[in-house]
Design a protein around this motif. Sequence first.
Motif, PDB file in Angstrom:
ATOM      1  N   PRO A  48      -7.670  -2.950  -2.632  1.00 55.01           N
ATOM      2  CA  PRO A  48      -7.090  -3.114  -3.011  1.00 55.01           C
ATOM      3  C   PRO A  48      -6.102  -3.952  -3.919  1.00 55.01           C
ATOM      4  CG  PRO A  48      -7.476  -4.387  -1.031  1.00 55.01           C
ATOM      5  CD  PRO A  48      -8.900  -3.981  -1.537  1.00 55.01           C
ATOM      6  N   ILE A  49      -7.394  -5.355  -4.139  1.00 51.71           N
ATOM      7  CA  ILE A  49      -6.876  -5.655  -5.357  1.00 51.71           C
ATOM      8  C   ILE A  49      -7.229  -4.960  -6.636  1.00 51.71           C
ATOM      9  CG2 ILE A  49      -7.625  -8.014  -7.014  1.00 51.71           C
ATOM     10  CD1 ILE A  49      -8.560  -9.384  -4.426  1.00 51.71           C
ATOM     11  N   ILE A  50      -8.428  -4.027  -7.331  1.00 51.16           N
ATOM     12  CA  ILE A  50      -8.022  -3.323  -8.170  1.00 51.16           C
ATOM     13  C   ILE A  50      -6.913  -2.350  -8.636  1.00 51.16           C
ATOM     14  CG2 ILE A  50      -9.887  -1.602  -9.322  1.00 51.16           C
ATOM     15  CD1 ILE A  50     -11.906  -2.669  -7.999  1.00 51.16           C
ATOM     16  N   ILE A  51      -7.069  -1.730  -7.393  1.00 54.55           N
ATOM     17  CA  ILE A  51      -6.092  -0.600  -6.992  1.00 54.55           C
ATOM     18  C   ILE A  51      -4.389  -0.846  -7.724  1.00 54.55           C
ATOM     19  CG2 ILE A  51      -4.990   1.356  -5.774  1.00 54.55           C
ATOM     20  CD1 ILE A  51      -7.225   1.085  -4.236  1.00 54.55           C
ATOM     21  N   ASN A  52      -3.815  -1.931  -6.925  1.00 59.36           N
ATOM     22  CA  ASN A  52      -2.631  -2.512  -7.184  1.00 59.36           C
ATOM     23  C   ASN A  52      -2.778  -3.661  -8.206  1.00 59.36           C
ATOM     24  OD1 ASN A  52      -1.258  -2.018  -5.017  1.00 59.36           O
ATOM     25  ND2 ASN A  52      -3.016  -3.329  -3.887  1.00 59.36           N
ATOM     26  N   THR A  53      -3.867  -3.798  -9.217  1.00 55.51           N
ATOM     27  CA  THR A  53      -3.911  -3.811 -10.563  1.00 55.51           C
ATOM     28  C   THR A  53      -3.497  -3.303 -11.440  1.00 55.51           C
ATOM     29  OG1 THR A  53      -5.426  -5.975  -9.245  1.00 55.51           O
ATOM     30  CG2 THR A  53      -4.916  -5.732 -11.387  1.00 55.51           C
ATOM     31  N   THR A  54      -4.512  -1.587 -10.472  1.00 56.37           N
ATOM     32  CA  THR A  54      -4.265  -0.473 -12.477  1.00 56.37           C
ATOM     33  C   THR A  54      -2.750  -0.388 -12.003  1.00 56.37           C
ATOM     34  OG1 THR A  54      -7.021  -0.229 -11.318  1.00 56.37           O
ATOM     35  CG2 THR A  54      -5.182   1.305 -12.502  1.00 56.37           C
ATOM     36  N   VAL A  55      -2.496   0.176 -10.890  1.00 52.69           N
ATOM     37  CA  VAL A  55      -1.190   0.258 -11.028  1.00 52.69           C
ATOM     38  C   VAL A  55       0.293  -0.110 -11.020  1.00 52.69           C
ATOM     39  CG1 VAL A  55       1.012   0.773  -9.119  1.00 52.69           C
ATOM     40  CG2 VAL A  55      -1.048   2.056  -8.727  1.00 52.69           C
ATOM     41  N   GLY A  56      -0.461  -2.109 -11.235  1.00 51.68           N
ATOM     42  CA  GLY A  56       0.538  -2.722 -11.762  1.00 51.68           C
ATOM     43  C   GLY A  56       0.526  -3.066 -13.857  1.00 51.68           C
ATOM     44  N   VAL A  57      -0.258  -2.193 -14.162  1.00 53.17           N
ATOM     45  CA  VAL A  57      -1.155  -2.396 -16.053  1.00 53.17           C
ATOM     46  C   VAL A  57      -0.293  -1.276 -16.410  1.00 53.17           C
ATOM     47  CG1 VAL A  57      -2.531  -2.064 -17.655  1.00 53.17           C
ATOM     48  CG2 VAL A  57      -3.101  -3.746 -15.316  1.00 53.17           C
ATOM     49  N   GLN A  58      -0.537   0.044 -15.378  1.00 49.11           N
ATOM     50  CA  GLN A  58       0.114   1.671 -15.364  1.00 49.11           C
ATOM     51  C   GLN A  58       1.900   1.740 -15.245  1.00 49.11           C
ATOM     52  OE1 GLN A  58      -2.407   3.579 -13.308  1.00 49.11           O
ATOM     53  NE2 GLN A  58      -3.593   3.868 -14.006  1.00 49.11           N
ATOM     54  N   GLN A  59       2.334   0.841 -14.967  1.00 50.95           N
ATOM     55  CA  GLN A  59       4.173   1.376 -14.685  1.00 50.95           C
ATOM     56  C   GLN A  59       4.110  -0.100 -15.740  1.00 50.95           C
ATOM     57  OE1 GLN A  59       5.650  -2.085 -13.371  1.00 50.95           O
ATOM     58  NE2 GLN A  59       3.845  -2.371 -13.775  1.00 50.95           N
ATOM     59  N   ILE A  60       3.777  -0.869 -16.559  1.00 51.07           N
ATOM     60  CA  ILE A  60       4.405  -1.047 -17.804  1.00 51.07           C
ATOM     61  C   ILE A  60       5.506  -1.022 -18.286  1.00 51.07           C
ATOM     62  CG2 ILE A  60       4.095  -3.161 -19.677  1.00 51.07           C
ATOM     63  CD1 ILE A  60       1.319  -4.037 -19.016  1.00 51.07           C
ATOM     64  N   PRO A  61       6.740  -1.089 -18.053  1.00 53.50           N
ATOM     65  CA  PRO A  61       8.236  -0.196 -18.390  1.00 53.50           C
ATOM     66  C   PRO A  61       7.890   0.156 -20.226  1.00 53.50           C
ATOM     67  CG  PRO A  61       9.059  -1.349 -17.106  1.00 53.50           C
ATOM     68  CD  PRO A  61       7.365  -2.116 -17.290  1.00 53.50           C
ATOM     69  N   GLN A  62       8.020   1.178 -20.472  1.00 49.87           N
ATOM     70  CA  GLN A  62       7.429   1.719 -22.041  1.00 49.87           C
ATOM     71  C   GLN A  62       8.207   0.986 -23.369  1.00 49.87           C
ATOM     72  OE1 GLN A  62       5.416   3.758 -22.823  1.00 49.87           O
ATOM     73  NE2 GLN A  62       5.674   3.475 -25.095  1.00 49.87           N
ATOM     74  N   VAL A 122       2.441  -8.542 -12.942  1.00 47.05           N
ATOM     75  CA  VAL A 122       1.858  -9.903 -11.797  1.00 47.05           C
ATOM     76  C   VAL A 122       1.972  -9.304 -10.141  1.00 47.05           C
ATOM     77  CG1 VAL A 122       3.475 -11.103 -12.014  1.00 47.05           C
ATOM     78  CG2 VAL A 122       1.017 -12.453 -11.742  1.00 47.05           C
ATOM     79  N   PRO A 123       3.496  -8.869  -9.536  1.00 51.74           N
ATOM     80  CA  PRO A 123       4.225  -8.600  -8.810  1.00 51.74           C
ATOM     81  C   PRO A 123       2.970  -7.813  -8.156  1.00 51.74           C
ATOM     82  CG  PRO A 123       5.534  -8.475 -10.571  1.00 51.74           C
ATOM     83  CD  PRO A 123       4.785  -8.861 -11.597  1.00 51.74           C
ATOM     84  N   TYR A 124       2.409  -6.840  -9.038  1.00 54.51           N
ATOM     85  CA  TYR A 124       1.474  -5.766  -8.031  1.00 54.51           C
ATOM     86  C   TYR A 124       0.413  -6.243  -8.297  1.00 54.51           C
ATOM     87  CZ  TYR A 124       4.867  -1.858  -9.897  1.00 54.51           C
ATOM     88  OH  TYR A 124       5.886  -0.751 -10.127  1.00 54.51           O
ATOM     89  N   ILE A 125      -0.334  -7.374  -8.859  1.00 48.57           N
ATOM     90  CA  ILE A 125      -1.901  -7.994  -8.827  1.00 48.57           C
ATOM     91  C   ILE A 125      -1.270  -9.074  -7.071  1.00 48.57           C
ATOM     92  CG2 ILE A 125      -3.407  -9.840  -9.328  1.00 48.57           C
ATOM     93  CD1 ILE A 125      -2.497  -8.737 -12.545  1.00 48.57           C
ATOM     94  N   PHE A 126      -0.332  -9.464  -6.808  1.00 48.51           N
ATOM     95  CA  PHE A 126       0.051 -10.617  -5.596  1.00 48.51           C
ATOM     96  C   PHE A 126      -0.211  -9.804  -4.849  1.00 48.51           C
ATOM     97  CE2 PHE A 126      -0.155 -13.889  -8.142  1.00 48.51           C
ATOM     98  CZ  PHE A 126      -0.556 -14.865  -7.385  1.00 48.51           C
ATOM     99  N   THR A 127       0.980  -8.239  -4.812  1.00 48.47           N
ATOM    100  CA  THR A 127       0.879  -7.930  -3.520  1.00 48.47           C
ATOM    101  C   THR A 127      -1.091  -6.884  -3.405  1.00 48.47           C
ATOM    102  OG1 THR A 127       2.267  -5.835  -4.395  1.00 48.47           O
ATOM    103  CG2 THR A 127       2.095  -5.022  -2.477  1.00 48.47           C
ATOM    104  N   GLY A 128      -1.788  -6.727  -4.328  1.00 49.45           N
ATOM    105  CA  GLY A 128      -2.948  -6.401  -4.437  1.00 49.45           C
ATOM    106  C   GLY A 128      -4.167  -8.177  -3.192  1.00 49.45           C
ATOM    107  N   LEU A 129      -3.468  -9.011  -3.530  1.00 46.96           N
ATOM    108  CA  LEU A 129      -4.020  -9.896  -3.407  1.00 46.96           C
ATOM    109  C   LEU A 129      -3.835 -10.525  -2.281  1.00 46.96           C
ATOM    110  CD1 LEU A 129      -3.697 -12.340  -6.470  1.00 46.96           C
ATOM    111  CD2 LEU A 129      -5.814 -11.386  -5.445  1.00 46.96           C
TER     112      LEU A 129
END
Lengths: 276, 278
Positions: free
Chosen positions: A162-176, A202-209
């Motif tokens: 979950p940490i990897i997957i949420n961090t990945t999503v967090g990085v991908q969703q950084i607004p244009q 970081v909000p996504y990372i913490f969801t994963g954590l």
Amino acid sequence: MTTQLERRYKAKNKNNIGKVIQKQSKKIVPPLIAIALFLLIWQILCSSPDSNLPSPIKTFQDTWDPLIIDPFFDNGGTDKGLALQILASLGRVAIGFSLAAIVGIAVGIVVGSNNFIYNAVDPIFQVLRTVPPLAWLPISLAALRDANPSAIFVIFITSIWPIIINTTVGVQQIPQDYRNVAKVLRLRGAKYFFKILFPASVPYIFTGLRIGIGLSWLAIVAAEMLVGGVGIGFFIWDAWNSSSLSEIILALVYVGIVGLLLDRLVAFIASKVVPE
Amino acid sequence: MQTLNSTSLKTDQLINRDPFLVIEDVSKIYPTPNGPYIVLDGINLTVHEGEFVCLIGHSGCGKSTLLDMVSGFRQPTEGEVRLQTKRITEPGPERMVVFQNYSLLPWMSAFENVYVGLDSVWPDKSKAEKTAIAREHLALVGLTEAANKKPKELSGGMKQRVSIARALALRPQVLILDEPFGALDPITREELQEELLKIWQAHQVTVLMITHDIDEALFLGDRLVMMTNGPAATIGEIMNIPFARPRDRTRIMEDPAYYDLRNYALDFLYRRCGHVDE
């Protein structure tokens, strides 16, 4: 004049405190009623002498001395107080989860920043993350040849997905928009990482954590049942072998409370770190 | 097709400066499953140093695409954009953009939003110097007191001020504004227009600005570029805005020429390039 004002102010303050208590009591009283009802039903269901499970009162009587009153006794071997057992388990979780957090966030950032890598590894992650924690145990025992590192490895491998997957999503969703700002300002490398990428994800990372810490606490109890040693999981298994069901029930309550505290701890850290 | 009316020819001769920003034969074509989609077709525009150019046109005519090629976020399919004879291939701090949605970083204070750009573009400058520049530009847009506030604590107008301060602090050669005041209320919009004019005059920066508001364009710009409808949009006409500077809004609006220009632009937008309902 001033004293009058002061008095009025104090009266107002007192009123406020009263209001706070009133408000809080709305949150405290209903759960207390629910717990009381739950214990009552349990007591009624298990009070017959030939019941398979102990009633709450019996559980309490059985475990009062020494388990409840002395959580820190140490008779050597695995015969230790519940606080020591839980601390041993928490120690394993701390190591395994910290490793998973470090590796998971790093891997997640790399995977999220690069589409090719994402496409390559995402299917693998999706398969591996569904593997139940205990299924990893034989492999880790075979590879690490030792009970304690194996349990830690199980924590690591359970909480990392979950940490990897949420961090990945967090990085991908950084607004244009933020990416565009970074491009115009020529923010690159470490500056891009610390000023844009990390705060934005970081909000996504913490969801994963948070998901990860919950899973690792789930996994440690199961893993310890199998690998033995000091720890709350093995304590439960040991109690089962000596058919002291009351001890198991007490341990379950403690496990639940510790799990809740772990979750709240990560949520608290998140509330301090995550930018609003 | 580009037609120049007589006044603009005259002023071009009067200005007689070297071209600063050149958009030459620029086309933008996107491949789609139904064949190529031409967004922009053969755009030519020369902007002189210190000029204030406004772009107007209906939604979807490719104004933003055109500015994106000046800022470097997109590349032209054909032709090229040059700044001082240097071809533009990527975004950079010499062409700062003020986005319509402000694009401030929400985890940083107003001051930090300005400072982060300075720190990135001029790593060799001392911290004290960069701090001073950031403070100076926040003061320029009247935000000295709000310097430590986060974007969410700021109003729309204040956010756009921070965004302008961030852009200007880097001393850009070109300032690109994509409908910067579109989301603001009319009073704030007028205030910011006036501030932008003052800043533009003080900084001698070249400005390219997209707007939907003809009055805004007539108040601010030296020239108004009117674009035809897409697909395959191009520059329909370039109108010269002859009002003397510094400009005063009420005085301009009393000028009879104002309404001629305004009606001319309206006529272009709504009659000659009006949207055809299909």
